[in-house]
Design an enzyme around this catalytic site. Structure first.
Site, PDB file in Angstrom:
ATOM      1  CG  PHE A  85      -2.033   1.220   1.217  1.00  0.00           C
ATOM      2  CD1 PHE A  85      -1.436   2.293   1.915  1.00  0.00           C
ATOM      3  CD2 PHE A  85      -3.913   0.889   1.282  1.00  0.00           C
ATOM      4  CE1 PHE A  85      -1.996   3.553   1.567  1.00  0.00           C
ATOM      5  CE2 PHE A  85      -4.039   1.605   1.088  1.00  0.00           C
ATOM      6  CZ  PHE A  85      -3.860   3.329   1.622  1.00  0.00           C
ATOM      7  CB  CYS A  86       3.509   2.256   1.764  1.00  0.00           C
ATOM      8  SG  CYS A  86       2.366   2.866   3.817  1.00  0.00           S
ATOM      9  CB  VAL A  87       5.764   0.393  -2.270  1.00  0.00           C
ATOM     10  CG1 VAL A  87       6.238   0.796  -3.459  1.00  0.00           C
ATOM     11  CG2 VAL A  87       6.121  -0.029  -1.764  1.00  0.00           C
ATOM     12  CG  HIS A  90       5.948   6.976  -0.224  1.00  0.00           C
ATOM     13  ND1 HIS A  90       5.653   8.180   0.386  1.00  0.00           N
ATOM     14  CD2 HIS A  90       6.106   5.990   1.100  1.00  0.00           C
ATOM     15  CE1 HIS A  90       5.402   7.399   2.017  1.00  0.00           C
ATOM     16  NE2 HIS A  90       5.541   6.532   1.811  1.00  0.00           N
TER      17      HIS A  90
END
Length: 327
Positions: A85-87, A90
């Site tokens: 999710f965070c990859v 960003h």
């Protein structure tokens, strides 16, 4: 609310009041995403929500260091933590900075062309190596990295992997378009310290923060996250702390590890330790074994935050004591 949330049911942001509504208002103006689920999932605990938002805002969004550089660091952290999710998040935010090739290179697991970006990405993946930035940039870079070591663990524990509905983030054109929609907000210069008035906790500031607003936010998050230890017996809380303190800060905890407590015998210790050392391995059964009355969304968020911040502190302890000198 449904969708991204796996184990909690946050109130819709439009119904928020008080300091939670104030955080959402700052999110909309300063982050550009009014209902960012990474923060909404913490809304059952205003102290955790306000401190997490403050740390992210004061390190990643505000300050004088290049936003692109800080997004590279945050992406490196997220890659190391296997937070899909965070990859993607960003990657989208790197698109928003205007560096589309860099965004897709990092998002796809590649190596950036620019030496400076390569060094920052490598440091984000392993913060025990020498810091590839001047000492004056430490509060923002270290604050960003530690913020996302915490956020990654919360996200992997409590949200699904899909950042966009239907998994649309898998398409490059969608990622690029999402980034372009945030470009104006991402490229704004924000005044440091504007989130600190929202904080509901306070704590000791770390030396690396050099008296900056980042340090105030970090101290507040430390205090709020450690409240979750009260959900465990003294023995289990000490066990989690000791296990994380003996960890190398990088290696994931195997599900068959002898260190991992049994789901039936010590469900709270198991859940907190997984949140610290392998949050993407938390299962429905792990949560169900612990979350019985009287435990609520508020309790679950705090238990996960306790484990997550134990990991943050272990990674912080691995920081080298030197940085590049200012040119």
């Amino acid at each position: 609310m449904t969708g991204h949330f796996r184990y909690t049911s946050p109130q819709p942001p439009k119904s928020a009041t008080g300091v939670v509504a104030d955080v959402y208002a700052q999110l909309a103006t300063d982050f550009g995403i009014e209902r960012a689920s990474t923060f909404v999932v913490l809304s059952a605990s205003p102290p955790l929500l306000t401190a997490t938002w403050a740390l992210v805002r004061e390190s990643l969004l505000a300050g004088h260091v290049s936003r692109t550089e800080k997004e590279v660091v945050a992406a490196g952290v997220s890659l190391a933590n296997r937070c899909a999710f965070c990859v993607v998040a960003h990657t989208v935010l790197l698109h928003a900075t205007g560096d589309h090739r860099l965004a897709e290179t990092i998002g796809g697991g590649g190596t950036p062309d620019a030496p400076g970006h390569r060094e920052l990405l490598a440091w984000g993946k392993d913060m025990s190596i020498p810091q590839p930035f001047p000492a004056g940039h430490a509060p923002e870079h270290i604050g960003t990295a530690l913020a996302f070591h915490f956020v990654n663990r919360v996200v992997s524990s409590l949200l699904t992997e899909d950042m966009l509905p239907g998994g649309a983030q898998k398409y490059r054109l969608v990622r690029s378009a999402a980034g372009r929609s945030l470009a104006r907000t991402v490229r704004r210069e924000l005044r440091q310290g504007a989130s600190l008035a929202l904080l509901e906790t306070e704590g000791a500031e770390p030396a690396w923060a050099a008296g900056s607003p980042v340090g105030t936010a970090f101290g507040a998050l430390r205090t709020a996250a450690h409240l979750g230890a009260g959900l465990l017996s003294d023995e289990d809380a000490a066990f989690v702390r000791e296990s994380v303190a003996g960890w190398d800060g990088v290696t994931a905890l195997p599900l068959n590890s002898a260190e991992l407590p049994g789901r039936v015998e010590r469900p709270g210790a198991r859940l907190a330790l997984l949140a610290a050392r392998a949050p993407y391995r938390i299962t429905d059964e792990d949560v169900a074994a612990w979350r019985v009355p009287p435990f609520t969304d508020h309790c679950l968020v705090h238990l996960i935050a306790f484990g997550a911040f134990c990991a943050v502190e272990r990674i912080e302890a691995n920081l080298p004591t030197h940085s590049k000198e200012l040119a």
